[in-house]
Design a protein around this motif. Structure first.
Motif: not given
Length: 296
Positions: A113-132
């Motif tokens: 139940n989180v409609p919005k968030a501050i979203i962060g990614g480390m290393s591979m998490g960065g490309p995942i964040t960009f895709e999100m």
């Protein structure tokens, strides 16, 4: 709004060190059935949601030293283990891809139940964040990019990740720990704080072979996200270990130059796992940035 570069001097972060303490109050964790996988999550705190995505081949426990401080500062910190990593599992037919990792993370937000968030990614998490971001920019309150990169992998890097996949397949996930540890932590930390190395090594060993291969493939074939950077309109913090040899500070500077109004914080004495190695400095940088943008 001008871009900003900040040197996170550790001597000036005594208040951040105090905040790194705290309790596990408001902590919940569990497994969610998501897109055919079982995704392990931890949620701590009760404030503004902050979803943090780990890099390869780690787990949400990369952020074990960040949850308390950020929760105490008024954030609901959510970490997940990508499918096949940590305590998460995945079907053999879908071990992981950039698109699947992004979909998993968005679905976890829905389930919690989180409609919005501050979203962060480390290393591979960065490309995942960009895709999100490309899929659902409306889900972002802000963005944190930690020791990551927007460029596609060059020929040499592609072969590095292919080698990681082959080694995991031949010798098992535990064989990747010594390969990666030298880049995750500085030599000083490895010598003086061996427990840090043991902690990260144990996380690496938890991954499945299939996940190690899938994650390495994602890193080797990631798309060019430089154009995506120019579309980011939410407040963006870039954290970078000065001694990161995987994605050195030059890459973070390029990200900053392409994201309007972004802030780059350089963390001295930290390598690729700066968020863990110098957690107090990282926590203080995140809290200061979030408060400056009223993300609370």
């Amino acid at each position: 709004m001008k871009t900003r570069i900040t040197l996170a001097l550790l001597a000036a972060l005594s208040t951040g060190a105090a905040q790194a303490g705290g309790t596990d109050s408001g902590r919940t964790e569990g497994l969610l059935d998501v897109n055919g996988a079982r995704i392990h999550y931890v949620s701590q705190g009760a404030g503004t949601p902050m979803l943090l995505l780990h890099g390869y081949p780690l787990s949400g426990e990369l952020f074990a030293r960040n949850r308390n401080a950020l929760a105490a500062a008024g954030y609901r910190v959510i970490t997940i283990d990508h499918r096949g990593y940590g305590q998460s599992t995945a079907p053999a037919t879908a071990p992981g891809s950039l698109e699947t990792y992004a979909s998993d993370a968005l679905t976890v937000m829905d389930r919690l139940n989180v409609p919005k968030a501050i979203i962060g990614g480390m290393s591979m998490g960065g490309p995942i964040t960009f895709e999100m971001w490309r899929r659902a920019p409306e889900r972002f309150l802000g963005m944190i990019l930690i020791d990551t990169i927007a460029n596609p992998a060059g020929i040499v890097e592609q072969h590095v990740w292919k080698g990681m996949a082959q080694k995991a397949s031949t010798f098992g996930p535990q064989s990747l720990a010594p390969e990666l540890l030298k880049d995750m932590l500085t030599g000083m930390t490895r010598m003086n704080r061996p427990a840090d190395g043991a902690f990260l090594s144990n996380i690496v060993k938890q991954a499945s072979v299939e996940a190690d291969v899938a994650g390495a493939t994602v890193l080797a074939t990631r798309p060019d996200s430089v154009l995506t950077l120019k579309t980011i309109t939410v407040p963006t913090l870039i954290l970078e270990g000065v001694e990161d040899t995987v994605y050195p500070p030059e890459f973070s500077m390029k990200i900053m130059q392409n994201v309007a109004g972004s802030q780059l914080v350089l963390i001295p004495g930290a390598a690729h796992a700066a968020i863990f190695e110098k957690a107090d400095a990282a926590n203080r940088a995140i809290i200061n940035w979030a408060r400056a943008h009223n993300l609370r």
